[in-house]
Design a protein around this motif. Structure first.
Motif, PDB file in Angstrom:
ATOM      1  N   ILE A   7     -12.643   2.860   6.588  1.00 25.89           N
ATOM      2  CA  ILE A   7     -12.975   1.266   5.846  1.00 25.89           C
ATOM      3  C   ILE A   7     -13.978   0.805   6.291  1.00 25.89           C
ATOM      4  N   ALA A   8     -14.534  -0.647   5.329  1.00 26.18           N
ATOM      5  CA  ALA A   8     -15.227  -1.652   5.112  1.00 26.18           C
ATOM      6  C   ALA A   8     -14.494  -2.759   5.568  1.00 26.18           C
ATOM      7  N   ALA A   9     -14.839  -3.695   6.615  1.00 29.76           N
ATOM      8  CA  ALA A   9     -15.055  -4.721   6.779  1.00 29.76           C
ATOM      9  C   ALA A   9     -16.119  -6.041   7.380  1.00 29.76           C
ATOM     10  N   PHE A  14     -13.060  -9.368   6.997  1.00 30.97           N
ATOM     11  CA  PHE A  14     -11.298  -9.276   5.722  1.00 30.97           C
ATOM     12  C   PHE A  14     -12.277  -7.883   4.887  1.00 30.97           C
ATOM     13  N   ILE A  15     -11.150  -7.814   4.693  1.00 27.64           N
ATOM     14  CA  ILE A  15     -11.140  -6.387   3.341  1.00 27.64           C
ATOM     15  C   ILE A  15     -11.811  -6.454   1.917  1.00 27.64           C
ATOM     16  N   ALA A  16     -11.305  -7.810   1.755  1.00 25.06           N
ATOM     17  CA  ALA A  16     -11.502  -8.160   0.295  1.00 25.06           C
ATOM     18  C   ALA A  16     -11.683  -9.953   0.315  1.00 25.06           C
ATOM     19  N   ASP A  19      -9.837 -13.555  -4.032  1.00 27.26           N
ATOM     20  CA  ASP A  19      -9.341 -12.764  -5.993  1.00 27.26           C
ATOM     21  C   ASP A  19      -9.693 -11.433  -5.937  1.00 27.26           C
ATOM     22  N   ASN A  20      -9.052 -10.739  -4.799  1.00 23.36           N
ATOM     23  CA  ASN A  20      -9.311  -9.130  -4.055  1.00 23.36           C
ATOM     24  C   ASN A  20     -10.124  -8.279  -3.975  1.00 23.36           C
ATOM     25  N   SER A  21     -12.364  -9.231  -4.714  1.00 28.47           N
ATOM     26  CA  SER A  21     -13.088  -8.920  -5.358  1.00 28.47           C
ATOM     27  C   SER A  21     -14.366  -8.388  -3.933  1.00 28.47           C
ATOM     28  N   GLY A  53      -1.366  -2.690  -3.141  1.00 28.35           N
ATOM     29  CA  GLY A  53      -1.823  -3.561  -3.154  1.00 28.35           C
ATOM     30  C   GLY A  53      -4.129  -3.147  -3.663  1.00 28.35           C
ATOM     31  N   THR A  54      -4.222  -2.257  -2.903  1.00 32.40           N
ATOM     32  CA  THR A  54      -5.163  -1.247  -2.553  1.00 32.40           C
ATOM     33  C   THR A  54      -5.541  -0.440  -3.807  1.00 32.40           C
ATOM     34  N   PHE A  55      -3.710  -0.040  -4.359  1.00 34.03           N
ATOM     35  CA  PHE A  55      -4.018   0.733  -5.973  1.00 34.03           C
ATOM     36  C   PHE A  55      -4.423  -0.513  -7.599  1.00 34.03           C
ATOM     37  N   ILE A  73       1.630   6.157  -2.981  1.00 31.67           N
ATOM     38  CA  ILE A  73       1.556   4.697  -3.161  1.00 31.67           C
ATOM     39  C   ILE A  73       2.243   3.913  -2.469  1.00 31.67           C
ATOM     40  N   LEU A  74       2.617   3.213  -1.706  1.00 32.43           N
ATOM     41  CA  LEU A  74       3.407   2.617  -1.018  1.00 32.43           C
ATOM     42  C   LEU A  74       4.043   0.954  -1.116  1.00 32.43           C
ATOM     43  N   THR A  75       5.059   1.347  -2.440  1.00 32.23           N
ATOM     44  CA  THR A  75       5.542   0.063  -3.343  1.00 32.23           C
ATOM     45  C   THR A  75       7.119   0.124  -3.672  1.00 32.23           C
ATOM     46  N   HIS A  76       7.368  -1.188  -3.098  1.00 32.87           N
ATOM     47  CA  HIS A  76       8.654  -1.367  -3.647  1.00 32.87           C
ATOM     48  C   HIS A  76       9.178  -1.673  -4.955  1.00 32.87           C
ATOM     49  N   ARG A  77       8.016  -1.298  -6.035  1.00 33.75           N
ATOM     50  CA  ARG A  77       8.087  -2.176  -7.128  1.00 33.75           C
ATOM     51  C   ARG A  77       7.454  -0.480  -8.227  1.00 33.75           C
ATOM     52  N   PRO A  78       8.223  -0.402  -9.385  1.00 39.13           N
ATOM     53  CA  PRO A  78       7.775   0.825 -10.177  1.00 39.13           C
ATOM     54  C   PRO A  78       6.592   0.773 -10.526  1.00 39.13           C
ATOM     55  N   GLN A  93       7.922   4.632  -1.074  1.00 37.23           N
ATOM     56  CA  GLN A  93       8.211   3.735  -0.146  1.00 37.23           C
ATOM     57  C   GLN A  93       9.254   4.336   1.547  1.00 37.23           C
ATOM     58  N   GLY A  94       9.126   3.323   2.130  1.00 35.20           N
ATOM     59  CA  GLY A  94      10.054   3.292   3.546  1.00 35.20           C
ATOM     60  C   GLY A  94       9.011   2.392   4.891  1.00 35.20           C
ATOM     61  N   ALA A  95       9.863   2.976   6.056  1.00 32.87           N
ATOM     62  CA  ALA A  95       9.409   2.206   6.634  1.00 32.87           C
ATOM     63  C   ALA A  95       8.230   3.088   7.230  1.00 32.87           C
ATOM     64  N   GLY A 115      -5.857   0.350   2.936  1.00 30.61           N
ATOM     65  CA  GLY A 115      -5.026  -1.077   2.686  1.00 30.61           C
ATOM     66  C   GLY A 115      -4.484  -1.874   4.043  1.00 30.61           C
ATOM     67  N   GLY A 116      -4.775  -2.971   3.757  1.00 32.20           N
ATOM     68  CA  GLY A 116      -5.289  -3.577   5.513  1.00 32.20           C
ATOM     69  C   GLY A 116      -3.514  -4.033   5.571  1.00 32.20           C
ATOM     70  N   GLN A 117      -2.566  -3.963   4.903  1.00 35.17           N
ATOM     71  CA  GLN A 117      -1.005  -4.390   5.590  1.00 35.17           C
ATOM     72  C   GLN A 117      -0.793  -2.720   5.857  1.00 35.17           C
ATOM     73  N   VAL A 118      -1.271  -2.142   5.120  1.00 30.09           N
ATOM     74  CA  VAL A 118      -0.434  -0.639   5.489  1.00 30.09           C
ATOM     75  C   VAL A 118      -1.490   0.102   7.004  1.00 30.09           C
ATOM     76  N   ILE A 119      -2.379  -0.426   6.955  1.00 28.21           N
ATOM     77  CA  ILE A 119      -2.865  -0.186   8.094  1.00 28.21           C
ATOM     78  C   ILE A 119      -2.481  -0.010   9.581  1.00 28.21           C
TER      79      ILE A 119
HETATM   80  N1  LIG Z   1     -12.849  -2.802   2.064  1.00 30.14           N
HETATM   81  C1  LIG Z   1     -12.431  -1.846   2.261  1.00 30.14           C
HETATM   82  O1  LIG Z   1     -13.091  -1.131   2.554  1.00 30.14           O
HETATM   83  C2  LIG Z   1     -10.892  -1.865   1.190  1.00 30.14           C
HETATM   84  C3  LIG Z   1      -9.858  -0.316   1.642  1.00 30.14           C
HETATM   85  C4  LIG Z   1      -8.766  -0.703   0.621  1.00 30.14           C
HETATM   86  C5  LIG Z   1      -8.439  -2.246   0.048  1.00 30.14           C
HETATM   87  N2  LIG Z   1      -9.659  -2.960   0.490  1.00 30.14           N
HETATM   88  C6  LIG Z   1      -9.138  -4.346  -0.872  1.00 30.14           C
HETATM   89  O2  LIG Z   1      -7.456  -4.295  -0.032  1.00 30.14           O
HETATM   90  C7  LIG Z   1      -6.881  -5.609  -0.690  1.00 30.14           C
HETATM   91  C8  LIG Z   1      -5.490  -4.531  -0.388  1.00 30.14           C
HETATM   92  O3  LIG Z   1      -4.901  -5.028   0.755  1.00 30.14           O
HETATM   93  P1  LIG Z   1      -3.710  -5.116   1.206  1.00 30.14           P
HETATM   94  O4  LIG Z   1      -3.620  -5.645   2.739  1.00 30.14           O
HETATM   95  O5  LIG Z   1      -3.122  -6.778   0.207  1.00 30.14           O
HETATM   96  O6  LIG Z   1      -3.020  -4.752   0.843  1.00 30.14           O
HETATM   97  P2  LIG Z   1      -2.230  -2.953   0.932  1.00 30.14           P
HETATM   98  O7  LIG Z   1      -1.871  -2.745   1.985  1.00 30.14           O
HETATM   99  O8  LIG Z   1      -3.456  -2.061  -0.101  1.00 30.14           O
HETATM  100  O9  LIG Z   1      -0.591  -2.417   0.066  1.00 30.14           O
HETATM  101  C9  LIG Z   1       0.175  -3.626   0.198  1.00 30.14           C
HETATM  102  C10 LIG Z   1       1.297  -3.558  -0.240  1.00 30.14           C
HETATM  103  O10 LIG Z   1       2.093  -2.427  -0.332  1.00 30.14           O
HETATM  104  C11 LIG Z   1       2.938  -2.254  -0.270  1.00 30.14           C
HETATM  105  N3  LIG Z   1       3.839  -1.521   1.319  1.00 30.14           N
HETATM  106  C12 LIG Z   1       2.822  -1.970   2.308  1.00 30.14           C
HETATM  107  N4  LIG Z   1       4.163  -1.245   3.019  1.00 30.14           N
HETATM  108  C13 LIG Z   1       5.336  -0.857   2.356  1.00 30.14           C
HETATM  109  C14 LIG Z   1       6.510  -0.229   2.992  1.00 30.14           C
HETATM  110  N5  LIG Z   1       6.263   0.575   3.623  1.00 30.14           N
HETATM  111  N6  LIG Z   1       6.806  -0.053   1.969  1.00 30.14           N
HETATM  112  C15 LIG Z   1       7.064   0.647   0.115  1.00 30.14           C
HETATM  113  N7  LIG Z   1       5.546  -0.500   0.370  1.00 30.14           N
HETATM  114  C16 LIG Z   1       4.619  -1.108   0.482  1.00 30.14           C
HETATM  115  C17 LIG Z   1       3.606  -3.501  -0.930  1.00 30.14           C
HETATM  116  O11 LIG Z   1       3.482  -3.724  -2.283  1.00 30.14           O
HETATM  117  P3  LIG Z   1       5.191  -4.033  -3.239  1.00 30.14           P
HETATM  118  O12 LIG Z   1       5.247  -5.563  -2.849  1.00 30.14           O
HETATM  119  O13 LIG Z   1       4.745  -3.148  -4.428  1.00 30.14           O
HETATM  120  O14 LIG Z   1       6.131  -3.528  -2.470  1.00 30.14           O
HETATM  121  C18 LIG Z   1       3.264  -4.419  -0.364  1.00 30.14           C
HETATM  122  O15 LIG Z   1       2.889  -5.367  -0.888  1.00 30.14           O
HETATM  123  C19 LIG Z   1      -7.440  -5.043  -2.319  1.00 30.14           C
HETATM  124  O16 LIG Z   1      -8.799  -5.832  -2.618  1.00 30.14           O
HETATM  125  C20 LIG Z   1      -7.879  -3.594  -2.038  1.00 30.14           C
HETATM  126  O17 LIG Z   1      -9.557  -3.902  -3.217  1.00 30.14           O
HETATM  127  C21 LIG Z   1     -10.765  -2.790   0.647  1.00 30.14           C
END
Ligand SMILES: NC(=O)c1ccc[n+]([C@@H]2O[C@H](COP(=O)([O-])OP(=O)(O)OC[C@H]3O[C@@H](n4cnc5c(N)ncnc54)[C@H](OP(=O)(O)O)[C@@H]3O)[C@@H](O)[C@H]2O)c1
Length: 181
Positions: A7-9, A14-16, A19-21, A53-55, A73-78, A93-95, A115-119
């Motif tokens: 990843i790049a920060a 910050f990774i984005a 507005d995700n740009s 969020g990343t996808f 893709i980790l998501t709770h939504r379709p 999905q899941g822990a 993805g920041g939250q997932v990492i």
């Molecule tokens: N600079 C870089 O190298 C780099 C790399 C990667 C991403 N990015 C940027 O980072 C941003 C996204 O990062 P982020 O931290 O906001 O989001 P993220 O980690 O990509 O995604 C977070 C989403 O994942 C879902 N999720 C997370 N844990 C889950 C679980 N245990 N089970 C089910 N779903 C789960 C949830 O979505 P639901 O609400 O759908 O459930 C949550 O809102 C984007 O702007 C992307 O472009 C930058």
């Protein structure tokens, strides 16, 4: 199964932008073809695991050149993906520990966690082994954080450090798990 981050920060972590740009990742000093080791890294993995969020950002990129490896893709939504282009993409999905076990049980050997939250969630669950972290010389001030809500301190061992001629720096860390709960 090994789990890695690539990843790049920004210098302030910050990774984005909010507005995700990702325009701030572009650098006029970067030599053509420089990919900071991305292709080499990609060749070492056999699956992607990323947050919704990343996808949602990268699926819209014209030049998303990732190979068609199994992509979770980790998501709770379709997901509601058009047929064809995303045939290798699956919702999960899941822990973190459950998701990790599921992917391990399917025989994957090296996953790319993105993805920041997932990492952050996978780090908190002691499930990340290595991080390749490219630092971009900019302070964004605000944005989407790489690390958020870590439950405890995590020690890292520096495995390598590279200074690229365009000012980007890249550290490879092993995540030390010895003292984690
Ligand atoms: N600079 C870089 O190298 C780099 C790399 C990667 C991403 N990015 C940027 O980072 C941003 C996204 O990062 P982020 O931290 O906001 O989001 P993220 O980690 O990509 O995604 C977070 C989403 O994942 C879902 N999720 C997370 N844990 C889950 C679980 N245990 N089970 C089910 N779903 C789960 C949830 O979505 P639901 O609400 O759908 O459930 C949550 O809102 C984007 O702007 C992307 O472009 C930058």
């Amino acid at each position: 199964m090994k789990a890695s981050v690539f990843i790049a920060a920004s210098v302030d972590g910050f990774i984005a932008r909010l507005d995700n740009s990702l325009d701030w990742l572009e650098n006029p000093r970067t030599r053509p073809g420089q990919d900071y080791g991305y292709q080499q890294f990609i060749q070492s993995i056999d699956a992607f695991l990323m947050g919704r969020g990343t996808f949602d950002v990268i699926r819209k990129l014209k030049d998303w050149s990732a190979p068609k490896l199994p992509t979770f893709i980790l998501t709770h939504r379709p997901l509601r993906l058009p047929a064809g282009k995303f045939s290798h993409v699956e919702r999960i999905q899941g822990a973190p520990a459950e998701v990790y076990r599921e992917l391990e049980s399917r025989g994957f050997q090296h996953i790319y966690v993105d993805g920041g939250q997932v990492i952050s969630a996978f780090l908190s669950a002691s499930l990340i082994d290595e991080m390749i972290f490219t630092r971009i010389p900019i302070l964004l001030g605000r944005g989407i954080p790489l690390f958020s809500g870590l439950d405890y301190e995590i020690k890292l061992e520096l495995l390598s450090a590279i200074d690229f001629s365009d000012g980007f720096t890249q550290n490879k860390f092993r995540v030390l798990k010895e003292n984690q709960p």
